[in-house]
Design an enzyme around this catalytic site. Structure first.
Site, mmCIF file in Angstrom:
data_model
loop_
_atom_site.group_PDB
_atom_site.id
_atom_site.type_symbol
_atom_site.label_atom_id
_atom_site.label_comp_id
_atom_site.label_asym_id
_atom_site.label_seq_id
_atom_site.Cartn_x
_atom_site.Cartn_y
_atom_site.Cartn_z
ATOM 1 N N HIS A 1 0.832 -1.192 0.000
ATOM 2 C CA HIS A 1 0.000 0.000 0.000
ATOM 3 C C HIS A 1 0.874 1.253 0.000
ATOM 4 C CE1 HIS A 1 -3.780 -2.223 1.748
ATOM 5 N NE2 HIS A 1 -3.322 -2.767 0.634
ATOM 6 N N GLU B 1 1.374 3.768 2.079
ATOM 7 C CA GLU B 1 2.193 4.100 3.245
ATOM 8 C C GLU B 1 3.463 3.257 3.285
ATOM 9 O OE1 GLU B 1 -2.156 4.007 4.732
ATOM 10 O OE2 GLU B 1 -0.977 3.208 3.072
ATOM 11 N N ASP C 1 -21.871 -2.714 -34.442
ATOM 12 C CA ASP C 1 -20.565 -2.075 -34.604
ATOM 13 C C ASP C 1 -19.375 -3.009 -34.490
ATOM 14 O OD1 ASP C 1 -22.014 0.290 -34.774
ATOM 15 O OD2 ASP C 1 -21.782 0.754 -32.647
ATOM 16 N N LEU D 1 -14.266 -2.632 -27.475
ATOM 17 C CA LEU D 1 -14.669 -2.209 -26.129
ATOM 18 C C LEU D 1 -13.530 -2.270 -25.104
ATOM 19 C CD1 LEU D 1 -18.287 -3.617 -25.650
ATOM 20 C CD2 LEU D 1 -17.594 -1.247 -26.086
ATOM 21 N N ARG E 1 -7.700 1.604 -25.425
ATOM 22 C CA ARG E 1 -6.644 1.792 -26.428
ATOM 23 C C ARG E 1 -6.099 3.217 -26.328
ATOM 24 N NH1 ARG E 1 -10.926 -0.431 -28.786
ATOM 25 N NH2 ARG E 1 -11.499 1.388 -30.033
#
Length: 373
Positions: A50, A52, A203, A207, A210
């Site tokens: 993490h 810290e 289409d 998805l 990029r």
């Protein structure tokens, strides 16, 4: 004022890992000695150190006397054993002169315990510095902890008169390249990109993210009532895909599973479509922080009707198209007070277009109130 300055630097550290930490929150830490930042760190990929711990390690590597320092951290240090040991113990062992925290941790396993542990160890703690900035970076994590629900945004893009495409379906491109790239930034920070089968069939989109430097791709998810997803669809590129369906077709499901697709059975709504309530309930059970919805007008309208859309990201081009396909398809209202209302939170020019950020204001306030700041 100096506390704000250093916390803003810690927020910048958290921003640098925006696309990395999920399902953990994005957290930054800065260690300050006198008027100089001597060490910084940010939370790493789930299972890694993490913020810290990263900053303390950097300080020790530079032979910094941490007892003379103030530690700035954008989220309350964790006080429980999860994938990593509790950060609050590392801070208590380091014994800084002071700890400044932006946001209380909504995780019920923490929820103030980290701050109390520091105070009981004799370390002064101040909270609430730049709290709104830390919440802006982590609405999904906070929502998941407080509401047990992902934070959902709906991405729209269209003309000034509210059209997403011409009547013949042509839509490439109404908004400019800068707006499209900005949309990829929002995809990258999400955990799931959700769409409907109509968009996939029309289409054949990838998805995925990029043009953005990201260490991970969000899961692509398709709501597909009749399991019509082609096995050669572009989005089936080997990365994980979820398909929600109300059709039992073991043969098709097996073919899709070979493309790393998880087929999830859901019920049907009153109109015979895959029930979006079931879809969202499944998502809420998967440690998903943020969901990016990007689809056609029918699916976008259906998502709005669930009442689960928390914010809208709308790209508006300075273009008038006349008759065309609407951004969202919603049922007719008889009274204005029945309208679903959002509040403008931000407006930004992106290339030649404008990005509008709208939120359910009451839900945002509920996140703030749940964190007691």
């Amino acid at each position: 004022m100096s506390d704000v300055k250093w916390m803003q630097l810690a927020l910048a550290q958290a921003q640098s890992v925006m696309h990395l930490t999920s399902p953990n929150p994005r957290v930054g830490c800065v260690i300050v000695q006198g008027d100089q930042a001597v060490a910084m760190g940010a939370t790493q990929q789930a299972g890694g150190p993490h913020a810290e711990v990263m900053a303390l390690a950097a300080a020790r590597a530079n032979n910094v006397d941490i007892s003379t320092c103030t530690v700035y951290v954008t989220l309350e240090p964790c006080s429980h054993y999860g994938r990593t040991p509790p950060c609050v113990q590392a801070l208590i062992q380091a014994r800084p002169a002071r700890v400044v925290v932006a946001l209380l941790d909504p995780n019920p396993l923490v929820a103030g315990r980290g701050i109390r542990a520091l105070q009981e160890a004799g370390i002064p703690v101040q909270t609430g510095v730049c709290a709104d900035g830390a919440l802006e970076q982590n609405p999904g994590f906070v929502s998941r902890m407080l509401r047990e629900q992902a934070w959902i945004w709906l991405k729209l893009a269209g003309s000034l008169d509210g059209r997403s495409a011409l009547l013949n379906g042509h839509s490439q491109w109404i908004t400019g390249p800068e707006a499209r790239q900005d949309g990829h930034i929002w995809r990258a920070r999400s955990c799931v990109v959700l769409t409907g089968i109509g968009t996939v069939l029309a289409d054949n989109p990838l998805l995925n993210v990029r043009g953005i430097d990201t260490p991970r791709q969000p899961i692509r998810a398709v709501v597909d009532t009749h399991l019509r997803l082609p096995v050669d669809a572009a989005l089936l590129n080997g990365d994980p895909v979820w398909v929600f369906t109300s059709t039992h077709n073991p043969v098709k499901a097996q073919l899709l599973s070979e493309k790393n697709v998880t087929v999830i059975q859901v019920g049907r709504d009153v109109n015979g479509h895959a029930d979006l309530t079931d879809v969202l309930a499944y998502i809420d059970q998967q440690d998903i922080n943020e969901v990016h919805v990007e689809a056609g007008g029918l699916f976008s309208g259906a998502m709005l009707q669930t009442g689960r859309v928390d914010q809208i990201i709308s790209y508006v081009a300075p273009t008038l198209l006349g008759p065309g396909q609407p951004l969202v398809v919603l049922p007719e209202l008889q009274q204005l007070d029945a309208a679903r209302r959002f509040e403008f939170h931000d407006a930004l020019r992106v290339g030649k277009d404008v990005r509008l950020l709208l939120r359910d204001a009451q839900r945002w306030v509920s996140l703030q109130e749940g964190l007691l700041f």
